[in-house]
Each structure stands twice: as C-alpha cells, then as structure tokens.
Scaffold this motif. Sequence first.
Motif, short mmCIF file in Angstrom:
data_model
loop_
_atom_site.label_atom_id
_atom_site.label_comp_id
_atom_site.label_asym_id
_atom_site.label_seq_id
_atom_site.Cartn_x
_atom_site.Cartn_y
_atom_site.Cartn_z
N THR A 105 12.94 115.56 41.49
CA THR A 105 13.36 114.66 40.42
C THR A 105 14.48 113.77 40.94
O THR A 105 15.48 114.29 41.41
N PRO A 106 14.36 112.43 40.95
CA PRO A 106 13.14 111.69 40.62
C PRO A 106 11.98 112.12 41.51
O PRO A 106 12.20 112.70 42.58
N GLY A 107 10.76 111.82 41.07
CA GLY A 107 9.58 112.21 41.82
C GLY A 107 9.46 111.47 43.14
O GLY A 107 10.26 110.59 43.44
N PRO A 108 8.48 111.84 43.96
CA PRO A 108 8.28 111.14 45.24
C PRO A 108 7.92 109.68 45.00
O PRO A 108 7.31 109.33 44.00
N LEU A 109 8.34 108.84 45.95
CA LEU A 109 8.09 107.39 45.84
C LEU A 109 6.69 107.09 46.36
O LEU A 109 6.32 107.51 47.46
#
Length: 505
Positions: A105-109
């Motif tokens: 978190t944030p998720g993968p780009l």
Amino acid sequence: MYRRTFLTAGLATLATGGHALAQMKMDDMNAMPGMDHSGHGMAAEPAKPAASLVLKEGETLRELPRLANQATETGLFRANLVAAPATAHFAVGVETPVLAYNGMTPGPLIEAFEGDRIEIDFVNDIPGEDSTIHWHGMPVPADQDGNPMDPVASGATRRYAFDLPAGSAASYWFHPHPHGKTAEQVYRGLAGVFLVRSKADPIPAAYGDTVLVFTDLRLGADGSIPENSMVDLMNGRVGDHILVNGQKNPALDVPLGAKRRFRLYNATNARFLKLSFGAANIVVIGSDGGLLETPVAVEDVLLAPAERLELVVSFDKPGAMQLETLAYERGWMGPGKPDDAGLALLTVNVSGAAGEPMPPLPEKLRAIAALGPTAINRRFVFTEKMGMGASGMEMGFFINDVAFDMKRVDIVAKAGEVELWEVVNKADMDHPFHVHGTQFQVVEHERDGKVTAPAYRAWKDTVNVAQGETVRLLLKQDLPGQRMYHCHILEHEQLGMMGIVDVTV
Ligand SMILES: [Cu+2]
C-alpha cells in the motif's frame, strides 16, 4: 460550525427537506462501515491522533515497485493483482493491519505504453467483502471498468482486459469501487498508480519522472486504522498524516539547477491539497488526462481528491525546499476541522554544487482539439441533507435530488456525441466531480455571477466544484455501456452522490 449549532441547522434542513431525506435508506445506513449496531450509534467524532505513535520523517523517498509484466509477447501486459489483508509498518515499532494489492500500500505501479493490450487477473481475497478494480480516468470498456454493478465476490477471480488507444498516455490510477465499501477499502490501503506512456514523450528524460502518491492515514492508539465516524461521513474522511508513497515527509536529493518532473496523485478519500514548493519554480505540464498544450507557470496548485497533475519544478537555489500544504477553505461541517496549512509533504535537499546542465522544456507539448459542437445540455445539482431521525443522525448527499440507486439509469447518452454538462454545487462543501470512462474539458467556472475560463485547456476526469460554484464542461463518451459519475469524496459517493449514465450506440 460547532456541534450544537450544526445539529440545529440539521434539524431545520430536515423540516424542509423530508422528500430528499426519505431517499436515504436505513438498510444502506446499517451497511455502512463504522455503524454500531449496539444501539448507541456510531462515534460522533474521530478519535484524537495517538500521540505515542511516531512516524519517521526524512527517509529517502521510495520509488513505488513496478508490477512485473508476465507476458512474453510484445504489446501485451499481463499480471495478477490480489487484494488481501496485509500488515504495514507506518509508525515506529507498530504493526498496522491494512488492505493491500499484492501486499503493498500504495499498490504496485503499473506501467504500460499506448497501444498495449492489458490483461489483469484480479483476485479478491478480502474476507467477506465484494470488491472491484476501477481504472480511474482510463478509456476502458464499461464492462471492464470495475463498476459497482459488476462486483467480484470475496474469494473470486476475474480478468480485466482492455486496449490502450493511441493518445491515451497519462497519469491514471486504480482503486476499488464496490457498492457501499469503496470509501473503507480505499482508506484501508487499496489504491495504485497506472502510468500509460507514449513512445514520443516530449519531456526531456534528464528531468526524471517521479511519482508522488498522497494518501491520508489515521492511526488509533493501538496502531490500527479506525472506522469512519459521523464527522468522517459528513465531510469525508481526513486522516492525521498525509503520506507520500507511504512515507511521512520523505527526502529527495537533487543537484543545484536541476529540473524534475513530478506526477502528483491525490489518492486520499477527502483531503484537499493546496500545494507550493517553497522557493522552487513550478510549471504545470499535465493534468488527469495527460500533457497540456503548453507549460503553464504557477505559484501553487490545488489538487482535489482523485485529481492528478504533472509538474516540472526547477531547483535553482541551494538548501532545503519543502512541498507543503497551504490553507484552503473546502467547507466543513461539525467538529474536527483539520489544520490543513503548513504541513511538509516532501523535503528536497538542493546541493550547493551545480549538476549537469538541463535541456529546456519544449514550448509546445501537444495539441488538444476543442470538443464541439454540442448535441445536448445537461444539468447536475449537488445538495446535502442532514438531520435527526428516529435512529439518530441521518444524512444524504444527492445529485438532482436523488440518491444513488444501482438499478436506476439516471441519464441516457449517445456514444460519440459531445454534451455540455453544467454541474451546480448548492451544498456547503466543495465536491470534486468525477466521470468514468472518458476525459472531459472544463469550459468555465461561475461563482457569484462571475464567469471565469480555466487557466489552460486540459483533459480531466475529475474537477472540483466549490461551494456555490457552477462548472461547465464538454464531454464525449466513445464506448457504450453504463458509466458512473459521482463526487470523489468517497464517503459522499457512498452516501448517495452518484448517478449512472447509460451510453448507447
Ligand atoms: Cu462530495
């Protein structure tokens, strides 16, 4: 407004607004996160920040990990995204249960190119809750866009597949959009960046390309993320710590004279970010839907929830420079108004020694043709209704006097036709307006009889509509199917401020 006067105002609203308030269904209220079924009602105010928890500042800004492409064919991006409970370490020595994509978190780009085919197998491992992935701002088919009407049940898998058209390069993102659970799943950690690149990007590579994702964390004394309170539902949830790529006030070193390209993402539920960069000069080069026609120099920027901006920042003086928040009056009801001004989000340390000379920013970035002529005019009016009902405080957020109903189509549009949408805010707070499936162009803002044109032509999927303001925009949906339009304060979306446009061929 203090609580007592607020409640009085709420009662007055109830007396005159019974029709609209009746649309606020009690089963929706009971399904809301944070609703206490013990009969005592939910907490009126968010808990005070836990003073004992310390978030480290000044660590090196982290780059968001890339989602690996498993495909071997050129032009295909294939990967898995799993939404599931995970543990994060925000405060020193404390574990925080979160929801995460692939444990992050944030998720993968996600990074892909115009022309690519995208195939994402989504696994919903959130216990007991539906989820979806909405591809915010992206021109994907309606049945691939993670609408609340297309839930992925807990334990289920589905494939999202779409093609990225030519000219679609921009800073998009993705987040859940399940009915009644969007706000909670996002503040618990589910959001990620989707970068679509052009092979003919005019911005000099020497500027780098740094993604800055803002999220808004609130931690209870035990390090957990508390549920929404009544104040959160009214105003949208504002946390205690604005994080950048999951870090509090991280640091970035640059040489003197450097120019840096930044992509700013407001992935908070409800935080308005008016930002300046100290003594550094800011130039806006892009918006939600990609590059502008020409760079525009500004003093500061306003980034409403869900908006994105691309900036080029010039660091021409040595020393520390902070990306910091400025005061902004977004409208607030009840107690707990956050102190918005003077928060340092990122510290850039500019060295005393000059680096490599920087190539100039081109004067022309791309062409954006004006949309038109228009086939139809539509009007959307935002209102809020609050008051005391039989079971305590009730509230609703409406578009054209009705709350969202998943089974009701609000308007029917024709694919390929340009429409003029007039969005009128008759409520006491700003409401950022978002439309799925396309990018629009803002034509003008009107407030107190004064009409102003935007500072530049841009492709946008989210525009802030301030209290008392009317925003007019031109919009065209190219793909058929049902699309959502809604306030991107996610608590307001959840409490009714959303509608469905059915796009027909
Ligand atoms: Cu709103």
